[in-house]
Design a protein around this motif. Structure first.
Motif, short mmCIF file in Angstrom:
data_model
loop_
_atom_site.label_atom_id
_atom_site.label_comp_id
_atom_site.label_asym_id
_atom_site.label_seq_id
_atom_site.Cartn_x
_atom_site.Cartn_y
_atom_site.Cartn_z
N UNK A 155 -10.83 15.10 0.33
CA UNK A 155 -10.48 13.74 -0.21
C UNK A 155 -9.11 13.75 -0.87
N UNK A 156 -8.16 14.39 -0.20
CA UNK A 156 -6.83 14.54 -0.79
C UNK A 156 -5.85 13.44 -0.36
N UNK A 157 -6.26 12.61 0.60
CA UNK A 157 -5.37 11.55 1.07
C UNK A 157 -5.68 10.28 0.27
N UNK A 158 -4.68 9.80 -0.45
CA UNK A 158 -4.90 8.67 -1.37
C UNK A 158 -4.08 7.48 -0.89
N UNK A 159 -4.75 6.36 -0.75
CA UNK A 159 -4.10 5.12 -0.37
C UNK A 159 -4.31 4.13 -1.51
N UNK A 187 0.85 -1.19 0.00
CA UNK A 187 0.00 0.00 0.00
C UNK A 187 0.88 1.24 0.00
N UNK A 188 0.43 2.23 -0.77
CA UNK A 188 1.21 3.47 -0.85
C UNK A 188 0.30 4.64 -0.53
N UNK A 189 0.84 5.51 0.32
CA UNK A 189 0.08 6.66 0.80
C UNK A 189 0.61 7.91 0.13
N UNK A 190 -0.32 8.72 -0.42
CA UNK A 190 0.15 10.00 -0.96
C UNK A 190 -0.91 11.07 -0.83
N UNK A 191 -0.48 12.28 -1.05
CA UNK A 191 -1.37 13.44 -0.95
C UNK A 191 -1.59 14.01 -2.34
N UNK A 192 -2.84 14.26 -2.68
CA UNK A 192 -3.14 14.99 -3.92
C UNK A 192 -2.99 16.47 -3.61
N UNK A 193 -1.85 17.03 -3.99
CA UNK A 193 -1.53 18.42 -3.60
C UNK A 193 -2.46 19.43 -4.27
N UNK A 194 -3.07 19.04 -5.37
CA UNK A 194 -4.02 19.96 -6.01
C UNK A 194 -5.30 20.08 -5.18
N UNK A 217 -5.12 6.20 10.67
CA UNK A 217 -5.01 6.63 9.27
C UNK A 217 -6.37 6.64 8.57
N UNK A 218 -7.17 5.61 8.81
CA UNK A 218 -8.49 5.56 8.17
C UNK A 218 -9.33 6.76 8.59
N UNK A 219 -9.22 7.11 9.88
CA UNK A 219 -9.96 8.27 10.37
C UNK A 219 -9.51 9.55 9.65
N UNK A 220 -8.21 9.69 9.46
CA UNK A 220 -7.69 10.87 8.75
C UNK A 220 -8.19 10.90 7.31
N UNK A 221 -8.18 9.74 6.66
CA UNK A 221 -8.65 9.67 5.27
C UNK A 221 -10.13 10.07 5.20
N UNK A 222 -10.91 9.57 6.16
CA UNK A 222 -12.35 9.85 6.16
C UNK A 222 -12.64 11.32 6.47
N UNK A 223 -11.82 11.92 7.32
CA UNK A 223 -12.13 13.28 7.78
C UNK A 223 -11.60 14.36 6.84
#
Ligand code: SF4
Length: 58
Positions: free
Chosen positions: A53-57, A1-8, A43-49
Motif C-alpha cells: 500500500x505504498x502508492x498514494x493518490x 490529484x497527486x500521485x506519490x510513493x511512500x518510500x518507507x 493506475x487503479x490496478x497498480x494501486x490495488x496490487x
C-alpha cells in the motif's frame, strides 16, 4: 490529484512498474513516479496490487 510513493513502505517489488511502466520506475530499489498521469486506467490496478500500500493518490 497527486500521485506519490511512500518510500518507507515500498519494497521495490516492481509490480507497479510492470503494470504502469509509463508512470512508475524502479530506482535504487524503490518505486518513483515518472509522470503525474492520474487518469491512466491501469493506475487503479497498480494501486490495488501494491503489496505494501505504498502508492498514494491524494
Ligand atoms: S508495487 Fe508497491 S511495493 Fe512494489 S515497487 Fe511499486 S510501490 Fe513499491
Amino acid at each position: 490529484m497527486k500521485l506519490k510513493i511512500d518510500k518507507d513502505k515500498c519494497t521495490g517489488c516492481g509490480l507497479c512498474n510492470t503494470i504502469c511502466p509509463e508512470i512508475f520506475a524502479i530506482e535504487n530499489q524503490k518505486a518513483k513516479v515518472l509522470k503525474q498521469k492520474t487518469d491512466n486506467n491501469s493506475l487503479k490496478e497498480a494501486i490495488d496490487i501494491c503489496p505494501s500500500q505504498a502508492i498514494i493518490l491524494t
